[in-house]
Motif scaffolding. Structure first.
Motif, mmCIF file in Angstrom:
data_model
loop_
_atom_site.group_PDB
_atom_site.id
_atom_site.type_symbol
_atom_site.label_atom_id
_atom_site.label_comp_id
_atom_site.label_asym_id
_atom_site.label_seq_id
_atom_site.Cartn_x
_atom_site.Cartn_y
_atom_site.Cartn_z
ATOM 1 N N LEU A 207 5.545 -0.918 -4.450
ATOM 2 C CA LEU A 207 4.186 -0.771 -3.929
ATOM 3 C C LEU A 207 3.842 -1.918 -2.980
ATOM 4 N N ILE A 208 4.350 -3.123 -3.279
ATOM 5 C CA ILE A 208 4.142 -4.254 -2.373
ATOM 6 C C ILE A 208 4.783 -3.963 -1.026
ATOM 7 N N THR A 209 6.026 -3.468 -1.063
ATOM 8 C CA THR A 209 6.728 -3.153 0.189
ATOM 9 C C THR A 209 5.996 -2.078 0.972
ATOM 10 N N GLU A 210 5.528 -1.056 0.280
ATOM 11 C CA GLU A 210 4.786 0.025 0.949
ATOM 12 C C GLU A 210 3.490 -0.496 1.561
ATOM 13 N N ARG A 211 2.818 -1.414 0.870
ATOM 14 C CA ARG A 211 1.574 -1.979 1.405
ATOM 15 C C ARG A 211 1.847 -2.817 2.662
ATOM 16 N N ILE A 212 2.936 -3.574 2.657
ATOM 17 C CA ILE A 212 3.313 -4.355 3.848
ATOM 18 C C ILE A 212 3.620 -3.416 5.005
ATOM 19 N N SER A 213 4.383 -2.361 4.717
ATOM 20 C CA SER A 213 4.747 -1.380 5.746
ATOM 21 C C SER A 213 3.495 -0.752 6.362
ATOM 22 N N SER A 214 2.536 -0.406 5.529
ATOM 23 C CA SER A 214 1.304 0.226 6.016
ATOM 24 C C SER A 214 0.450 -0.752 6.801
ATOM 25 N N LYS A 215 0.319 -1.970 6.282
ATOM 26 C CA LYS A 215 -0.557 -2.956 6.920
ATOM 27 C C LYS A 215 -0.045 -3.375 8.289
ATOM 28 N N LEU A 216 1.283 -3.508 8.422
ATOM 29 C CA LEU A 216 1.866 -3.975 9.687
ATOM 30 C C LEU A 216 2.398 -2.833 10.545
ATOM 31 N N GLU A 229 11.947 -12.552 2.884
ATOM 32 C CA GLU A 229 12.158 -13.725 3.743
ATOM 33 C C GLU A 229 10.921 -14.591 3.893
ATOM 34 N N VAL A 230 9.740 -13.996 4.050
ATOM 35 C CA VAL A 230 8.536 -14.801 4.305
ATOM 36 C C VAL A 230 7.444 -14.584 3.271
ATOM 37 N N GLY A 231 7.637 -13.623 2.364
ATOM 38 C CA GLY A 231 6.601 -13.291 1.396
ATOM 39 C C GLY A 231 6.348 -14.416 0.405
ATOM 40 N N ARG A 232 5.070 -14.645 0.124
ATOM 41 C CA ARG A 232 4.678 -15.678 -0.835
ATOM 42 C C ARG A 232 3.241 -15.436 -1.271
ATOM 43 N N ILE A 233 2.946 -15.759 -2.520
ATOM 44 C CA ILE A 233 1.572 -15.700 -3.002
ATOM 45 C C ILE A 233 1.232 -17.072 -3.559
ATOM 46 N N SER A 234 0.070 -17.585 -3.174
ATOM 47 C CA SER A 234 -0.263 -18.963 -3.506
ATOM 48 C C SER A 234 -1.698 -19.057 -3.994
ATOM 49 N N PRO A 239 -1.758 -22.649 5.258
ATOM 50 C CA PRO A 239 -2.011 -23.083 6.632
ATOM 51 C C PRO A 239 -1.864 -21.905 7.597
ATOM 52 N N GLU A 240 -2.509 -22.034 8.715
ATOM 53 C CA GLU A 240 -2.453 -20.946 9.702
ATOM 54 C C GLU A 240 -0.997 -20.656 10.082
ATOM 55 N N SER A 241 -0.675 -19.372 10.150
ATOM 56 C CA SER A 241 0.682 -18.968 10.498
ATOM 57 C C SER A 241 0.614 -17.752 11.413
ATOM 58 N N ILE A 244 2.350 -11.852 11.531
ATOM 59 C CA ILE A 244 3.219 -11.102 10.618
ATOM 60 C C ILE A 244 3.222 -11.737 9.227
ATOM 61 N N THR A 245 3.433 -13.059 9.164
ATOM 62 C CA THR A 245 3.454 -13.746 7.869
ATOM 63 C C THR A 245 2.119 -13.588 7.155
ATOM 64 N N THR A 246 1.038 -13.734 7.903
ATOM 65 C CA THR A 246 -0.294 -13.573 7.307
ATOM 66 C C THR A 246 -0.472 -12.165 6.742
ATOM 67 N N GLY A 247 -0.030 -11.158 7.495
ATOM 68 C CA GLY A 247 -0.145 -9.774 7.028
ATOM 69 C C GLY A 247 0.698 -9.513 5.793
ATOM 70 N N VAL A 248 1.914 -10.054 5.745
ATOM 71 C CA VAL A 248 2.801 -9.870 4.599
ATOM 72 C C VAL A 248 2.168 -10.464 3.344
#
Length: 547
Positions: A207-216, A229-234, A239-241, A244-248
């Motif tokens: 579901l996470i992958t599908e949400r990334i696919s839909s959002k981007l 590769e770039v996914g992270r939850i904090s 910091p501003e990035s 794509i990274t922000t959307g993921v």
């Protein structure tokens, strides 16, 4: 020769197999294999799974004496019910009537089994797991097509309690195992080593992958790559990035926050029905590898979340495995059903029309061992009393030699010293005592558990009027503990260090306590504490409390 027990975990992303070698005295986890499932337009999903299982077996020359599996959790539902009696016979007779009002299907169309967590004179608490007969038939047919016919088919997630039963020394307090996989998350709650409930939530990595696919607005495979590769939850503002990274990371947080709502609901329901709160959380599954998810869950749930590392289990003897430890736990837990009678969930859907047909193949595992022992004991009794009745000394000698040979063949022990049926029985009782002594010794050597450390930290922390803290990360590796959190002032950090050090009269279990990383943040002062664990200090503190 040890028997080979295989735990087969059929997931939606891959199939996994854990291999345990079981002997009369012990067992060892010797192998783990994983095979991704390759879906295509040519094969149906079921055919793709069958192909993956066959490849897993063929590529690794996988053979077994006993094989066990579990219906995927999304195909199973559970209910907690309370009964005014604790007799197993009464529960067997009435459980169908008790659950009929709770199941949204015709009772004749489902197969069910139950696990009792509480059995008293006038009370029983049981978790009933049930699945559609149609779905169970499809699953058994799928396994049969791959050349697999399990003796036990459990319910996905319920056997995770075996990791607590065999792997971790925990107090008799409720803890939860959150297994975040590909298409589902399973929450299993146990009290000590007893299963209480298990629930499956259809929110996980896919579901996470599908949400990334839909959002981007990108293909699914590209979204899966970016998640890794770039996914992270904090818990802190990132910091501003780049966009794509922000959307993921935004997509990841949306799905994880949705999952946390369900986790909190499960914990709340447990507290309401059992009048106690979950006091420890373990994490497992492929999606548990997502960067930062353990710290995020710890922060939001206000509890320390610890990843289950199967390589730390005392029976882990695998020399090399290409799979990540986080994906091993479900298959290992299923395989442990083949070495335990008292610690497992007891859920087995192979009954009635779905019963395992022993006549089709060799009696394996525990069934063969039980049948052998019963046969030997019956023969011992017949031989012994027949010899006494006949009073034929020469015949008696020959029969006793036969007894020694039978016991030797069945147990692998030397026939020397077995002169009669009584000798054989005494020898069996002696071996039973030796096994029990070794088990007791092993349990004593397991060492200090994570929850023991958490309890000692809680005991030695200063009261709230002296220091206000919020811990968002806890790590325990070897004999080193690392705590990270936010305090209301630097003085509070010093007070925490002083309390954890203890005094000469009242030593704690912690030594070499060091603080660092002190910095001003929005909510106070960020800090970290590193310390060593001393088992002797823990013992002295417990003795001090008794005085």
């Amino acid at each position: 020769m040890p028997q080979r027990v295989v735990g087969l975990d059929v997931g939606s992303y891959s199939v996994k197999a854990a291999v345990i070698h079981r002997s009369f005295k012990s067992f060892e986890l010797v192998s783990f294999y994983e095979r991704p499932i390759h879906y295509s337009d040519v094969l149906t999903p079921e055919q793709s799974i069958v192909s993956a299982i066959q490849a897993l077996i063929d590529d690794n020359n996988l053979v077994w004496d006993d094989i066990i599996s579990a219906v995927p959790g999304e195909k199973v539902a559970t209910r907690l019910i309370t009964m005014p009696f604790g007799s197993i016979k009464k529960i067997d007779k009435t459980v169908a009537f008790e659950i009929e009002d709770y199941i949204p299907l015709d009772l004749d169309s489902v197969v069910f089994d139950y696990n009792a967590s509480v059995l008293g004179k006038n009370l029983a608490k049981v978790m009933v797991a049930y699945a559609s007969k149609t779905e169970l038939a499809k699953y058994i047919s799928l396994l049969n097509d791959a050349g697999v016919d399990p003796r036990i088919i459990s319910a996905g997630g319920v056997d995770l309690v075996n990791l607590i039963h065999f792997g971790f020394a925990t107090p008799d307090a409720p803890c939860a195992i959150i297994d975040i996989g590909h298409t589902k998350t399973t929450i299993t709650i146990c009290r000590g080593k007893k299963l209480i409930l298990s629930r499956t939530i259809p929110i996980a990595g896919r579901l996470i992958t599908e949400r990334i696919s839909s959002k981007l607005s990108i293909p699914y495979d590209e979204a899966a790559r970016l998640k890794i590769e770039v996914g992270r939850i904090s818990i802190e503002e990132q910091p501003e990035s780049d966009e794509i990274t922000t959307g993921v990371n935004s997509a990841i947080k949306e799905v994880v926050d949705s999952l946390i709502v369900h986790i909190k609901q499960t914990f709340f329901a447990y507290r309401e029905t059992e009048n106690e709160a979950v006091s420890g959380i373990y994490m497992s599954g492929g999606t548990s590898r997502l960067a930062g998810i353990d710290q995020y869950l710890s922060y939001v749930l206000r509890q320390n979340v610890t990843s289950i590392d199967p390589t730390m289990l005392h029976f882990y003897k695998i020399e090399h495995s290409e799979s990540h430890p986080a994906v091993m736990n479900e298959a290992i837990a299923i395989a442990l059903r083949g070495v335990s009678f008292g610690g497992s969930s007891g859920i087995n859907f192979r009954s009635g029309e779905f019963a395992y047909r022993v006549g089709k193949k060799k009696i394996g595992g525990a069934s063969r061992r039980i049948a052998t022992i019963i046969g030997i004991l019956a023969m011992l009794g017949f031989v012994y009393f027949g010899a006494e009745y006949c009073s034929l000394s020469n015949k008696n000698k020959e029969m006793n030699q036969e007894i020694a040979r039978l016991v030797s063949n069945a147990t692998g022990l030397s026939p020397e010293g077995i002169q009669s049926a009584n000798d054989a029985i005494k020898l069996a009782e002696k071996k039973e005592r030796e096994v029990k002594e070794k088990i007791d010794k092993l349990e004593m050597e397991l060492g200090i558990g994570v929850l023991d450390i958490l309890r000692n930290i809680s005991i030695n922390l200063p009261p709230k009027d002296k220091a206000k803290i919020d811990v968002y990360e806890f790590r325990y590796s070897g004999d080193t503990v690392v705590i990270k959190g936010v305090a209301d002032s630097p003085t509070s950090v010093d007070e925490i260090q002083r309390q954890l050090q203890g005094t000469n009269e009242n030593k704690t279990m912690f030594t070499n306590i060091k603080t660092g990383g002190l910095s001003k943040v929005k909510d106070g002062y960020k800090f970290d504490i590193t310390m060593q664990v001393s088992k002797e200090g823990s013992s002295e503190q417990e003795k001090g409390k008794e005085k």
